[in-house]
Write a protein that holds these residues in place. Structure first.
Motif, mmCIF file in Angstrom:
data_model
loop_
_atom_site.group_PDB
_atom_site.id
_atom_site.type_symbol
_atom_site.label_atom_id
_atom_site.label_comp_id
_atom_site.label_asym_id
_atom_site.label_seq_id
_atom_site.Cartn_x
_atom_site.Cartn_y
_atom_site.Cartn_z
ATOM 1 N N ASP A 305 0.783 -1.238 0.000
ATOM 2 C CA ASP A 305 0.000 0.000 0.000
ATOM 3 C C ASP A 305 0.814 1.288 0.000
ATOM 4 N N LYS A 306 2.039 1.221 -0.475
ATOM 5 C CA LYS A 306 2.835 2.441 -0.596
ATOM 6 C C LYS A 306 2.412 3.172 -1.870
ATOM 7 N N VAL A 307 2.421 4.510 -1.791
ATOM 8 C CA VAL A 307 2.116 5.300 -2.987
ATOM 9 C C VAL A 307 3.430 5.580 -3.713
ATOM 10 N N VAL A 308 3.447 5.226 -5.000
ATOM 11 C CA VAL A 308 4.650 5.468 -5.808
ATOM 12 C C VAL A 308 4.299 6.486 -6.895
ATOM 13 N N ALA A 309 5.133 7.520 -7.027
ATOM 14 C CA ALA A 309 4.943 8.521 -8.083
ATOM 15 C C ALA A 309 6.209 8.566 -8.925
ATOM 16 N N GLY A 310 6.262 9.520 -9.849
ATOM 17 C CA GLY A 310 7.477 9.683 -10.650
ATOM 18 C C GLY A 310 7.956 11.108 -10.536
ATOM 19 N N TYR A 311 9.281 11.330 -10.562
ATOM 20 C CA TYR A 311 9.792 12.695 -10.563
ATOM 21 C C TYR A 311 10.390 13.024 -11.925
ATOM 22 N N GLY A 312 9.739 13.991 -12.607
ATOM 23 C CA GLY A 312 10.221 14.428 -13.914
ATOM 24 C C GLY A 312 9.576 13.637 -15.030
#
Ligand code: ZN
Length: 401
Positions: A305-312
């Motif tokens: 349940d970790k939220v993963v995003a992207g940078y750039g």
């Protein structure tokens, strides 16, 4: 519009030496055009094969297809990024050119001059007259309005390049996007004289292969140049490679300095070990392993349940996200500082690009560092995100060297 145009053409003879027997060494299948950002309700970005072919005769690597430039660059959102790394690099490069150019009041032309940032550095360094040339009209206007740099609105070729010869001609990260190299070389000969210095800057193929930078392979980068390949290309022309400069920017940047063969400058013999077919095969094997690791890491984090995003959201982000077959259920969103990309989806995915400030506002547990080439500057700017427990994941497993 693009439905009626051919999206891409196969190109399976070596662009540098003409060899017809090229060997496929790395294949990412059909991939979305990496810089084709569109809103979620628009037609998705078109896809084309992304496969690297290797020439055993001259060591050039090139993509198996050339995407129609009118489609590839139709909504091109790239502006020379203003970063301290970039401006430092531009100053270093300008110094190197001035050391090599003839001692006089120089004139300079930059091919693919974008908003004129590098020409401004050359002018400040003492270039008497500078001209830009860029296929993007808005960038030409920007260069004139903001920097008083006149620019020709050309896509550089033998036919368009009609102007008095220049002392210095620079093409930064342009050459490996060009399909017809002999035409480009004829254009260079047209805009130079026997004492001119020509600088062609390209990403380092050696660093790409050695450091597994597989996410820098996308449709705009049709060629992966080496010294042997440029030597093969210049055979039979009045030009030769005079010097090679290596820079550590962007995961490796190489500048080939060309001169006329009859120029009096003492030529230091330049040598380079071959990048072999085996090197590319090894690269492909390890790159696939790296992709599998990345996929597994995100699966594991999402399962807890970790939220993963992207940078750039540079082109590299599209390549990685598509190679990993990620959707918004894997990578919730991607942040970017380019206003033109915000509100659009990462090509080939449903992952929405949001403003840069959203990293701190939404505080995802993890962010994939797609823009790893600026990671030191980013880490400094985003220390609050890290302080609050956020962590970056590197596509290559670790921060770049
Ligand atoms: Zn070749």
């Amino acid at each position: 519009m693009e439905e009626s145009m051919t999206l891409y053409q196969e190109h399976n003879t070596c662009r540098a030496c003409g060899n017809r027997h090229l060997i496929p060494v790395f294949d990412l299948g059909y991939q979305a055009l990496a810089n084709c950002f569109r809103t979620p309700d628009e037609e998705p970005a078109p896809k084309a094969p992304l496969c690297v072919l290797y020439c055993e005769t001259c060591t050039l690597a090139q993509l198996s297809v050339v995407v129609n430039p009118e489609i590839l660059y139709s909504n091109y959102a790239y502006t020379t990024p203003s970063s301290t790394l970039q401006s430092h690099h531009m100053k270093r490069l300008a110094d190197a050119l001035f050391m090599d150019a003839a001692p006089r009041n120089h004139t300079a032309l930059e091919i693919g001059s974008n908003d004129g940032a590098f020409l401004e550095v050359l002018r400040n360094r003492g270039c008497e007259k500078v001209w830009g040339c860029d296929p993007s009209m808005p960038q030409c206007v920007k260069a004139l309005n903001e920097r008083k740099i006149p620019s020709y609105n050309w896509l550089f070729s033998e036919n368009t390049a009609v102007m008095p010869p220049m002392d210095i001609v620079v093409a930064r990260h342009v050459f490996c996007h060009v399909d017809d190299w002999p035409d480009f070389i004829r254009g260079l000969i047209q805009v130079t004289h026997s004492q001119s210095l020509i600088a062609i800057e390209v990403p380092s193929t050696r660093v790409l292969v050695g450091q597994l930078l597989w996410d820098t392979i996308y449709h705009e980068h049709t060629s992966y140049l080496t010294l042997h390949a440029i030597g093969a290309l210049l055979k039979g022309t009045p030009l030769r490679v005079d010097r090679v400069l290596d820079y550590d920017l962007h995961g490796g940047s190489v500048v080939y300095l060309l001169r006329y063969r009859d120029h009096a400058h003492t030529m230091t013999p330049v040598e380079e070990s071959w990048i072999t077919r085996e090197d590319w095969m090894q690269f492909a094997k390890l790159a696939v392993g790296q992709r599998e690791n990345l996929i597994r890491s995100v699966v594991r984090l999402r399962a807890s349940d970790k939220v993963v995003a992207g940078y750039g959201a540079p082109a590299k982000a599209t390549v990685v996200a598509n190679a990993c077959k990620w959707s918004s259920s894997d990578i919730k969103f991607v942040t970017d500082t380019t206003p033109e990309k915000v509100g659009k989806v990462l090509p080939g995915t449903d992952i929405v690009v949001v403003g840069d400030e959203m990293l701190e506002l939404l505080q995802p547990d993890y962010a994939v560092m797609f823009a790893w080439n600026y990671h030191e500057e980013i880490r400094k700017a985003k220390h609050q995100y890290v302080k609050k427990g956020g962590a970056f994941i590197y596509p290559h497993g670790a921060p770049p060297l």
